[in-house]
Structure formats: structure tokens, C-alpha cells
Design a protein around this motif. Structure first.
Motif, short mmCIF file in Angstrom:
data_model
loop_
_atom_site.label_atom_id
_atom_site.label_comp_id
_atom_site.label_asym_id
_atom_site.label_seq_id
_atom_site.Cartn_x
_atom_site.Cartn_y
_atom_site.Cartn_z
N ALA A 8 0.82 -1.21 -0.06
CA ALA A 8 -0.08 0.02 0.00
C ALA A 8 0.88 1.35 -0.09
O ALA A 8 0.53 2.15 -0.84
CB ALA A 8 -1.01 0.05 1.20
N THR A 9 1.82 1.20 0.75
CA THR A 9 2.69 2.49 1.00
C THR A 9 3.34 2.57 -0.10
O THR A 9 3.53 3.98 -0.80
CB THR A 9 3.55 2.57 2.28
N PHE B 78 -2.97 0.20 -5.12
CA PHE B 78 -3.05 1.63 -4.74
C PHE B 78 -2.35 2.56 -6.00
O PHE B 78 -2.89 3.74 -5.79
CB PHE B 78 -2.13 1.52 -3.71
N ILE C 170 -5.33 6.41 2.76
CA ILE C 170 -4.64 5.09 2.44
C ILE C 170 -5.52 3.88 3.36
O ILE C 170 -6.18 3.04 2.69
CB ILE C 170 -3.19 4.68 3.21
N TYR D 65 1.16 3.99 -2.85
CA TYR D 65 0.73 5.19 -2.73
C TYR D 65 1.64 6.35 -2.94
O TYR D 65 1.42 7.37 -3.44
CB TYR D 65 -0.05 5.08 -1.18
N LYS E 4 -4.83 5.97 -6.20
CA LYS E 4 -4.72 6.80 -5.52
C LYS E 4 -4.83 8.20 -6.25
O LYS E 4 -5.19 9.32 -5.60
CB LYS E 4 -3.02 7.02 -5.20
N HIS F 173 -2.54 11.60 4.77
CA HIS F 173 -2.06 10.29 3.97
C HIS F 173 -2.66 8.87 4.62
O HIS F 173 -3.25 8.04 3.83
CB HIS F 173 -0.40 10.25 4.12
#
Lengths: 308, 589
Positions: A119-120, A182, A205, A123, A186, A201
Motif C-alpha cells: 500500500a505505501t 494503490f 490509505i 501510494y 490513488k 495520508h
């Protein structure tokens, strides 16, 4: 204003709910999938009951003579006994407990890692994305079983070591999927809207994007669960998995030597090799792995919008 | 020597794995007709004699290295014979001093480490003997065999002490260990000893050349350079070793005398012929028993023990060979093993080491009868103490009060020990090797302890790791076996001598001043009723203190292929294979 906000919220929630209920309807229509779900639930129930000692307990106890062949005399003798005269049926049930708990714990470790990293990376992009992609490519390029054995040995064997090793090695696929999703989400309108409403953020998320991609987690979970069960059996077979517990892998390891031992079997009125540990462990493993496989496919059919 | 507690026979033979057809890379075809295919049931730690404290590395070390003495191959009772020495030593009047004359013209195997001669092996001299013994003593090398010389040779312990503080001086004269001339060595003991000469036939005291030690450094472990009949061709410690005939081996002859019956058994047919007969020995490492068994059945292994699960297939209830195997011409040899299988309590451990009642309780709960049936198919007898039948000091009438299976009494003692019903006792740390049979043995032990409420925390290791753990006194219990190094009960009693504690062979780290006193007294006595009485007194002390669970003494069943000639099981000679012959014509059939 309050009323309006409420109605907007309702508008947002309804489609989400309908995705899940829609999926559930599809799943229910797929009879095979329902059957598989029941099989998995039955294993889970058996594992849970065995964990609390309500069934098949105590498995360590001698119930007959060593290597007694299957017989209908008593429930615990249905699958015969092992070299210490313990019930193979009980060991199979407790094997399910070991396999299911490893499957569950390993998945509980690997899913958050996969989600978080994927995810990070997807993103934020940029150097963090590069780093994560480099990391999971590296992990994926090491043969899985080698990495598993190395980590297990490093952590000193046993259930905990095995769960951590499995968790640490099986997150890559999920991370890849999450990253892709993601990246896609995004820049979607609803995320941009959330941003302009002041969502940070982490809110974007986890509160906004994640619920829209969470079905991938479910699909992945069932597949990882199955992989963990298989890995548990392999590691235990090699002697570095479950220690002092009745694992299916340990039973198969016993069986490989016992198959050359012949004993008298009244049913046949003749001799037979000692096959029941092998049969018990492999069939128990076969059904749960098959069920999880089919269930995983059915979940994908039901949940993945791209396949609709 | 240490041994895993559940293996079946020290020599296992494996063939050049001529992997069957179909996609496998074909191995270079060598002439395999005169090859002996054997096995080891465990990985080989290395081939430096001073670390050869288990039977597996000991056997491998002795293919390449030799000592001053060896055992007569055929004579029974066991008898020492000269090897690198020309004859048995001259003994001084006071019995303390031995003078050895070395054989002349004995060459070390050719090796690049001999730079001065361009790789040709040089002659063995008396200096090599002194050097090799000092390596065993050198405290910096932490040899696992120091105990065989400890306190025995004049001036040696002093040399060891001085070497602890300054770099050891291998040229410093030592009163008890002198090279009188190029071919003469004199060893002077601190006091008379009935067992000392046996030490010179053990792998530890093999003679190594200084050049090889210096040239290879740490790698010396993997590069054996000895005077022996075989030289190393290939060494993969996890799977396979290949030995070939040493072309510069001196002329040694097959013995021409044996015990009665040897002639009839065909063991004297090669009398007087030069040895070795084999061109190659291929040693396969088998961690698990099933592949070992299948290899033997398919003729790829020349001799084997009988795995427990294959016992019925090989040997019937009357302990005779089954007709199928008889038809193949396979021979069955049955011999008592001079050994003990036991479970050791770590006496250094603050919990089990200080609680005698706890140890006695566990010992009482240990039921050897099912153990013998399940794991040895009846090929063992329950042990009452450390001394096996067949050596002086074994008392057939002695019953160990803590080895008569009695659960009630065990529970009582456990309560007295402070853990009624096992309450308050943490799981005991049990070390084991990682193979299948070892795991099953652990499960058996867990089952025996369950009624007492005692749990085990099991740690599993490979054999070298396991041994390293034991040497460092890690863990609370482990199962081990001891195989006699020489035919004297002292070899079993020294396992409880406090000065032999880890890394020495006293793996229990047992220490009892009264026992030590009797042991030291017995050392000075020759074989006789007085010494035997002392031995029995010592056994009673150990039995009461219970540093071990004395489990069983094994008998050894070995199967041998029809084409292997001159096979006679020897309890102490590690290099019996130099006498074996393979009949290529029979093998082809």
C-alpha cells in the motif's frame, strides 16, 4: 447540513455493502465452493475443539499395542496406532490443529506486511516504491524453501520459528497486488475528494482506499493459508517444523520407514505394511488443501471486479 | 568413543552411486570392481585425529592414519599388535617405561605439503611421534582426546600448563616422551598403568606429519596425510568420501593366525598376502535408514546394520536370516556390542545436577523393555550400570535399584525431590539429533515421563552441532552411547572421572571425590580380583548418584554381501577394511 452529510454517507456506504452481499450471493450459488467452505470450517472446528481438549484427547496416550492395524473396535482405533500405540486418528486431528494454527498465524503475520509495504509503495511512489520493489524482488528471487529453512534454523525451530519464517516469506504476492491497486486508486476522484476535504495520508490509505481493495486480502489470505499448511508439513517432515507435536509432516516422516514393516491384519487374514499413518496424514492434508484451493478460486470469482 | 545411541553398526558401505539412467549426469566411469561400498550413519566432522572422538570420524581417520599399535584382526580375546612400531615395546623393570622401535622406511602419503621433496612423502621418524602426541596435549588446539594422556606421562601435564601461558614449544625435551634416535621413542609413565598401551591404538594417537599441519592450517581437518593404506580422493562431509589405495604403502601382511573357527570360516585364506586388497572405498553418508537399507538390498552397499523397521524383512523371529536373503548369499553376523546406551543428566545444570532425587525418579520411570522391542527388535539387554557384559567388572547379579521400572516409587521420589506430580518443575531441556529415529526415541522418552508430569523442551541438531552442544554443557538431558575404545571396564568408568569433564568424555560433568579416589587407585592395579572389586564399588557409587539413566547394552547384527571376504566384526579396530577383499566375479553375478 447534518442530514445532508448523513445522506452522502449513506450513498457511499450502500455500494460497498452491495459488493459484499453480492459476492456472498455468488458464493452461495456455487455449491462446490460452499462445500469447500464447510470442509474448511470443519477442520477449523476440529482444530479448535482439539485445542481445548474436547475431542481426540489426550493424543499422547497409548490406546492399543504398537502398529495395530485399523479396526472398528473402538473409535480411536479406526485409523490404527503408531509405534507407541497412540491413536492415529487422534494424531490426525491434532495434526489439523497444528496445521491450522500455523496457517492462521503465518497468514496473520504475512498479510499486514504485504498490505503495509504494498500500500505505501503504491501510494507514495518515488524512492520508497523503488526500495520496496527492490526488497520484494530480492526476497522472491531466493528459493522459498531455502529461505524458510534458513530462517527456521536461525530462530531455533519449533512452532513460533516456523510461523515467523512463513510469515516473513509469503507476503510478496500480496504486496505486489496491493501496490498495483494503490497506484490505480490513488488518483481516483474519491481519493482526490478526500484529500481536498483535508484527509491526511493515513486516512486516505486506510479509510478510503483500503476498503475498496480489501477483497484482494481475502482472496490472498485463503491462498496463503493453504501455502502455509503445505510448508508446515514439509518443514515438519524435514524435522525442523513442529517439535513434540503430532504434525502431519512428522507422521509422514515416520511412515517412510514404517512402510517396510509388515504386520498381521485380521481384516485381510494376512500381513500388510504399516500404511495407516501415511494414509491418515496425506488424506487429511489433501482435503483441506484442495478445499482451500477451490475456495480461493471461488472467492476470486465472487470478489474480484475484474472477473465480473 | 561417542556414538549416536540408535545407529546400528559403525561400518556402512556404499557404492559408487552409479545413478540409474535417465537424465542424470553420468558419473565418470571408474573401475569399480575392486571397490568396497560402505556408509556412515552420520556426517563426518573432520579428519584430524586429535578431534576424532566419535566412532564415525575415528573410522575415517584411521583409513589414512596409523598409530604405533593396532589390534590383532582375528585373535580373540582382543590382543594388541604392533603397527608403526616394529614390535611390541620393551617394558622397563618397574613397568613405567616403554621403548618403541619404529619400522624403517615407513613413508607418509605423497602430498603437496612436502615441499622439499616436490610432493613425495618423507619417512616417518620418532620426532613425528613426539610431535603428534604433543598436538593432542597442546591446550590451544582443544583436542577432544587429551584425556587419554592426561596425568599419565611424565612431564606432559607440566608441558601443557606452560603452553597455556606462552606459545607451546614442541621441541622442549619432556622426560616422559623422548625420541632417543631416528627410530626409537621412549614413553615413561607417571605410574604403572594397565590401560596405557590401548591408548596407542586409538585414532587420537595417530601419527601426523608436521608439514601437513603447517601447510594446511585450519584446512588440515579436510586433508589427511598419513602413513595408512588409503588416501583421500574425495571428501564431501555431508554426503560422501572416496578413498583409494595408497601406492606408497609399506608391505604389511594379512595375519596368518586367528582364533579357532577362523580357518573354517575362510578367514585365513589370504594369510600372508600383502594388504590392502581394495583399490577404493566409497563411503556414503546416510542420515536416514531407509535409503541405506534399499542400497544394501540392491547390492550397492556391501555391508549394513539392520534398521528397526526392516528387521522382520531381514531376520525372522528366531533371529535367523530370512530365506529371501539367504538365497542371495547374504551372511548375518551377530556380535555383542561392548557399549552402553544411556541418557545423560548434565550435572553442571543447577536444576537436574543438584537434585539427586529428581534424577532417580526419572531413572525409575524409564522402562527399557518396550524400548528394546521398539527400537532394537530385541537386539539389546537392559543395562544396570555403566559396564557392559564381556569386560571384567561386569556383575551379572547386580540390580540397579533405580533401574527397576517402578512408577509408584518414581512418583514418590519426585514428590520428595520437591515436585509432587511434576508441579513447579519447568520443562527439561532435552538435546537430540534431527533424524527420524532420534525423534521417535524422544517421543518415547516424553511418553515415559508424562505420568510423572515431567515435560521436555526438545532441541534438535545435526550430529556435529549436537556434539558441540554437549561439549559446552548446553542442555539438561541428552541420549548418547559409548562404545568401548579398549577391552577394559576402565574405559567406561573414566566417563565419570571429574578430570574428564567436558570437553572430555565425562559429558555428564559428574564429580564425586570418593569416586575419583577409587578410580585413581584402580588405575594402578593390574587386572585381578582386587581391581574388579574396586570397579564394582565405583559402579555402586555412580548408580546411587544417578548421573545417567543406564538404558541398554546392544548386540550388533550385521549383514554382509556374499562377495565381501575376510569380514569379521572387530570391536576396537577402526581400520578393519584394510583386510577386506571383494570378489569381483561374485559381485558381477
Amino acid at each position: 447540513m447534518g442530514a445532508e452529510a448523513g445522506s452522502i454517507a449513506n450513498e457511499e456506504v450502500r455500494p460497498a455493502r452491495s459488493l459484499w452481499s453480492d459476492a456472498f450471493r455468488r458464493l452461495r450459488r456455487d455449491r462446490l465452493a460452499v462445500l469447500c467452505l464447510l470442509v474448511v470450517l470443519a477442520y477449523a472446528a476440529a482444530a479448535l475443539l482439539a485445542q481445548f481438549g474436547w475431542i481426540a484427547s489426550p493424543w499422547e496416550q497409548e490406546v492399543g499395542k504398537a502398529f495395530a492395524p485399523p479396526s472398528f473396535d473402538r473409535l480411536e482405533l479406526i485409523m490404527g496406532t503408531d509405534f507407541l500405540g497412540r491413536s492415529v486418528l487422534y494424531k490426525v486431528v491434532h495434526g489439523a490443529r497444528v496445521a491450522m494454527s500455523v496457517g492462521l498465524l503465518a497468514s496473520l503475520i504475512s498479510v499486514p506486511i504485504g498490505v503495509l509495504l504494498g500500500a505505501t509503495a503504491g501510494y507514495f511512489g518515488g524512492w520508497w516504491d523503488d526500495a520496496v520493489v527492490w526488497f520484494y524482488t530480492t526476497v522472491a528471487s531466493i528459493p522459498g524453501i531455502m529461505l524458510l529453512i534458513a530462517i527456521t534454523l536461525m530462530l531455533g525451530k519449533g512452532m513460533t520459528a516456523m510461523c515467523i519464517a512463513l510469515g516473513a516469506t509469503s507476503w510478496v504476492h500480496l504486496a505486489r497486488v496491493m501496490r498495483g491497486e494503490f497506484m490505480k486508486h490513488k488518483s481516483r476522484e474519491y481519493v482526490v475528494a478526500a484529500e481536498s476535504l483535508g484527509a491526511g495520508h493515513s486516512a486516505r490509505i486506510f479509510r478510503h482506499i483500503f476498503p475498496n481493495v480489501s477483497h484482494f486480502v481475502i482472496i490472498n489470505f485463503s491462498i496463503q493459508f493453504m501455502g502455509a499448511i503445505k510448508a508446515e508439513v514439509i518443514l515438519s517432515f524435514l524435522g525442523i517444523g513442529a517439535q513434540g507435536l503430532p504434525s502431519w509432516g512428522v507422521m509422514i516422516s515416520d511412515a517412510k520407514d514404517e512402510l517396510s514393516r509388515w504386520v498381521f491384519w485380521p481384516w485381510l487374514n494376512g500381513t500388510t505394511p504399516v500404511w495407516w499413518q501415511l494414509a491418515g496424514a496425506t488424506s487429511a492434508m489433501f482435503f483441506v488443501v484442495l478445499a482451500l484451493n477451490i475456495l480461493g478460486d471461488a472467492l476470486r470469482d465472487a470478489l474480484d471486479p475484474r472477473i465480473k | 568413543m561417542h556414538r549416536r545411541f540408535h545407529d546400528l553398526l559403525p561400518l556402512l558401505l556404499v557404492p559408487a552411486l552409479m545413478l540409474s539412467a535417465g537424465g542424470c549426469t553420468p558419473r565418470k566411469k571408474t573401475d569399480t570392481a575392486n571397490t568396497l561400498n560402505t556408509y556412515q550413519p552420520s556426517r563426518i566432522k573432520g579428519l584430524d585425529p586429535i578431534y576424532a572422538d566419535d566412532i564415525y570420524s575415528g573410522t575415517e581417520v584411521k583409513r589414512a592414519y596409523e598409530g604405533l599399535l593396532q589390534y590383532h584382526y582375528l585373535k580373540r580375546p582382543y590382543e594388541l599388535a604392533p603397527n608403526l612400531a616394529e614390535a611390541m615395546p620393551e617394558v622397563s623393570a618397574d613397568g613405567r617405561s616403554y621403548t618403541f622401535k619404529l619400522k624403517k622406511g615407513v613413508l607418509f602419503q605423497d602430498d603437496p605439503c612436502f615441499k622439499e621433496t616436490g610432493g613425495q612423502g618423507r619417512e616417518l621418524t620418532a620426532d613425528d611421534v613426539v610431535y603428534s602426541f604433543l598436538r593432542l596435549v597442546d591446550p590451544r588446539l582443544v583436542s577432544t582426546g587429551w584425556w587419554v594422556l592426561d596425568g599419565k606421562i611424565e612431564g606432559l601435564n607440566e608441558w601443557r600448563e606452560s603452553a597455556k601461558h606462552a606459545p607451546p614449544d614442541y621441541t622442549k625435551p619432556i622426560t616422559g616422551l623422548q625420541a632417543l634416535d631416528r627410530y626409537t621413542v621412549r614413553i615413561t609413565l607417571v605410574r604403572r598403568s594397565a590401560q596405557f598401551l590401548f591408548a596407542l591404538a586409538m585414532p587420537f594417537t595417530s601419527i601426523v606429519p608436521r608439514e601437513a599441519v603447517q601447510h594446511y592450517g585450519k584446512e588440515f581437518l579436510n586433508h589427511p596425510v598419513g602413513t595408512g593404506p588409503f588416501r583421500m580422493a574425495e571428501f564431501d562431509r555431508n554426503s560422501r568420501l572416496v578413498w583409494v589405495k595408497n601406492p606408497t604403502y609399506r608391505k604389511e601382511l594379512y595375519p596368518s593366525e586367528g582364533e579357532s573357527g577362523d580357518k573354517e570360516a575362510g578367514l585365513l585364506e589370504d594369510a600372508g598376502k600383502p594388504i590392502p586388497f581394495l583399490d577404493r572405498i566409497v563411503v556414503q553418508v546416510f542420515d536416514e535408514t531407509h535409503p541405506q537399507w534399499l542400497s544394501f538390498l540392491s547390492g550397492k552397499l556391501d555391508a549394513t546394520g539392520i534398521p528397526k523397521d526392516n528387521f522382520a524383512e531381514a531376520v525372522g523371529g528366531n533371529h535367523d536370516l530370512t530365506p529371501e536373503l539367504q538365497k542371495k548369499g547374504i551372511r548375518l553376523h551377530k556380535n555383542p556390542g561392548i557399549d552402553i546406551v544411556r541418557t545423560t543428566f548434565n550435572m553442571k545444570d543447577p536444576l537436574v545436577g543438584r537434585n539427586k532425587l529428581l534424577r532417580q525418579a526419572i531413572s525409575l520411570a524409564y522402562d527399557a523393555e518396550p524400548y528394546i522391542e521398539l527400537f532394537f527388535n530385541g537386539r539389546a539387554i537392559p543395562a544396570q550400570g555403566p559396564i557392559p557384559p564381556g569386560v571384567a567388572g561386569f556383575d551379572p547379579d547386580f540390580k540397579n535399584p533405580y533401574r527397576q521400572y517402578n512408577l509408584e516409587k518414581a512418583k514418590e521420589l519426585l514428590a520428595k525431590a520437591g515436585y509432587p506430580g511434576g508441579k513447579g518443575l519447568p520443562p527439561l531441556e532435552y538435546s537430540a539429533t534431527a533424524d527420524g529415529v532420534s525423534r521417535q526415541t524422544t517421543e518415547y522418552l516424553q511418553k515415559l515421563l508424562a505420568p510423572l508430569g515431567i515435560k521436555l523442551k526438545v532441541n534438535t541438531y545435526s550430529w556435529p552441532e549436537f556434539q558441540a552442544g554437549v561439549k559446552n554443557a548446553r542442555g539438561q538431558l541428552w541420549s548418547y552411547a559409548w562404545n568401548a575404545d579398549y577391552p577394559d571396564a576402565e574405559n567406561f568408568l573414566q566417563l565419570f572421572y571429574s578430570k574428564n569433564a567436558s570437553p572430555g568424555p565425562n559429558d555428564a560433568n559428574y564429580s564425586n571425590p570418593e569416586f575419583d579416589r577409587l578410580y585413581e587407585k584402580a588405575l594402578q592395579l593390574q587386572d585381578g580380583p582386587e581391581r574388579t572389586a574396586l570397579y564394582q564399588q565405583m559402579v555402586r557409587i555412580v548408580v546411587e548418584d544417578c548421573p545417567w539413566i543406564f538404558a541398554v547394552h546392544r548386540s550388533i547384527f550385521s549383514l554382509v554381501q556374499p562377495w565381501v571376504k575376510n569380514y569379521k566384526r572387530h570391536g576396537f579396530e577402526h581400520n578393519a577394511m584394510k583386510y577386506y577383499r571383494v570378489d569381483p566375479a561374485l559381485k558381477k553375478q
